[in-house]
Design a protein around this motif. Structure first.
Motif, short mmCIF file in Angstrom:
data_model
loop_
_atom_site.label_atom_id
_atom_site.label_comp_id
_atom_site.label_asym_id
_atom_site.label_seq_id
_atom_site.Cartn_x
_atom_site.Cartn_y
_atom_site.Cartn_z
N VAL A 155 -69.10 -71.10 6.41
CA VAL A 155 -69.19 -69.36 6.12
C VAL A 155 -68.24 -68.52 6.74
N ARG B 166 -68.87 -74.28 -3.10
CA ARG B 166 -69.95 -74.66 -3.85
C ARG B 166 -70.36 -76.19 -3.36
N VAL C 154 -77.30 -67.75 -0.38
CA VAL C 154 -76.14 -66.75 -0.20
C VAL C 154 -76.57 -65.52 0.10
N ILE D 108 -79.05 -73.59 8.19
CA ILE D 108 -77.50 -73.34 8.61
C ILE D 108 -77.33 -74.36 9.73
N MET E 57 -79.59 -71.95 -3.98
CA MET E 57 -78.15 -71.96 -3.41
C MET E 57 -77.75 -70.38 -3.57
N THR F 203 -78.11 -76.08 1.21
CA THR F 203 -79.35 -75.64 0.51
C THR F 203 -80.51 -76.67 0.44
N LEU G 75 -71.86 -76.05 0.16
CA LEU G 75 -73.24 -75.25 0.26
C LEU G 75 -74.14 -76.16 -0.38
N THR H 266 -72.09 -75.88 8.31
CA THR H 266 -72.01 -74.88 7.38
C THR H 266 -71.71 -73.45 8.28
#
Length: 322
Positions: A209, A258, A301, A201, A297, A265, A261, A205
């Motif tokens: 988030v 998506r 989450v 992260i 992914m 990932t 992310l 990111t």
């Protein structure tokens, strides 16, 4: 509640349809401006519609101001996924589509489905989301200009290069502003601290988030609901013996989330021990690379959800056994 107000939003105008107890409509179009919002309020007062349940589609920035105006006026407001309205229209076998008809359709949907009240984001998160989305837009423009530069004639290259430099400067300034904004708000600052401890992260990111789902995570009863919200839930399509399509993700959530992310990932597949072990196990089992990445992914989450929901730091041992 016996009256329902359906609103079809466009960039410059919106159509309102007030569905009354006698199944009759009052319809009118208004400019999508603060003056138009006030005209709507006066119109609703004239037709005894100030107690109506309001419903409109989630159309991004075009409907946000109106939704906040109606909420501040004390009305019950629901902002629903456009896919639900589309499915409802299909169930009625509608063959005509106009803004006026769409507003009436939304009013009927509101009466039939009684959607949940809309819960707007806190002001600090709304500002953070606006900053984040602006950065994404500028990055997209910058990439487009870089693509043009690669094939540009010499006569236009200086202008493109100058534009790229300007965009890069604006992106850096906005990213710094995002960091300062998070630091200035305790709730965002505490969540950033928790997220930073998750390998894979990074700053971009973190902003994603915090801006897009960390502050509404309490609304999800479980992590499966969050995965579905992001459109990462697996879907099957099977009927009888002849129809058996390969499983795929629903993609019904925000595509931008998506997309944003995906790179974290890939980073987590290398640097996060939990995600790395999970990804390698899937690949060893013969799963294709893209399938394993999507599964990773979802796993990421799950980790983000667990950390933010519990308020405890990332523990690799705990997630290894989850």
């Amino acid at each position: 509640m016996s009256t329902y107000l359906g609103i079809d939003i466009a960039k410059k105008t919106f159509d309102a349809a007030l569905l009354r107890e006698d199944d009759r409509y009052r319809s009118k179009s208004f400019p999508n401006t603060p003056a138009g919002f006030e005209q709507l309020r006066v119109w609703l007062a004239k037709h005894q519609g100030l107690d109506a349940h309001v419903c409109l589609e989630a159309t991004g920035i075009y409907g946000d101001a109106l939704a906040h105006f109606l909420l501040d006026a004390g009305m019950r407001v629901s902002v629903v996924n456009p896919a639900r309205i589309k499915a409802f229209a299909a169930s009625e076998l509608l063959r005509t589509k106009t803004d006026r008809m769409d507003a009436r359709l939304i009013a009927r949907f509101c009466r039939a489905m009684n959607p949940l009240p809309w819960q707007p984001l806190p002001p600090a998160v709304r500002a953070l989301k606006a900053l984040f989305l602006r950065v994404q837009s500028l990055k997209q423009m910058c990439q487009q200009e870089c693509n043009r530069l690669a094939v540009a004639e010499a006569v236009v290259r200086p202008g493109i290069e100058a534009h790229i430099q300007t965009l890069e400067t604006q992106i850096k300034e906005l990213e710094q502003q995002i960091g300062e904004h998070i630091q200035a708000h305790a709730d965002l600052r505490d969540k950033r601290k928790l997220l930073r401890a998750i390998p894979g992260i990074g700053p971009a990111t973190l902003a994603l988030v915090l801006a897009c789902f960390a502050s509404v995570i309490e609304r999800f009863d479980n992590v499966r609901a969050l995965v579905a919200y992001l459109g990462l839930n697996p879907c099957q399509h099977q009927s009888g013996e002849s129809v058996h399509r390969p499983a795929h993700i629903s993609r019904m959530g925000p595509a931008l989330l998506r997309k944003c992310l995906f790179m974290p990932t890939l980073s987590a597949c290398k640097h996060n021990p939990v995600i790395r072990a999970f990804f390698q196990r899937l690949r060893a089992a013969g799963k294709p690379g893209n399938v394993a990445v999507i599964a990773a992914m979802r796993k990421l989450v799950h980790i983000i959800y667990g950390v933010l929901k519990s308020g405890t730091a990332f523990d690799p041992d705990l997630h290894m056994t989850a």
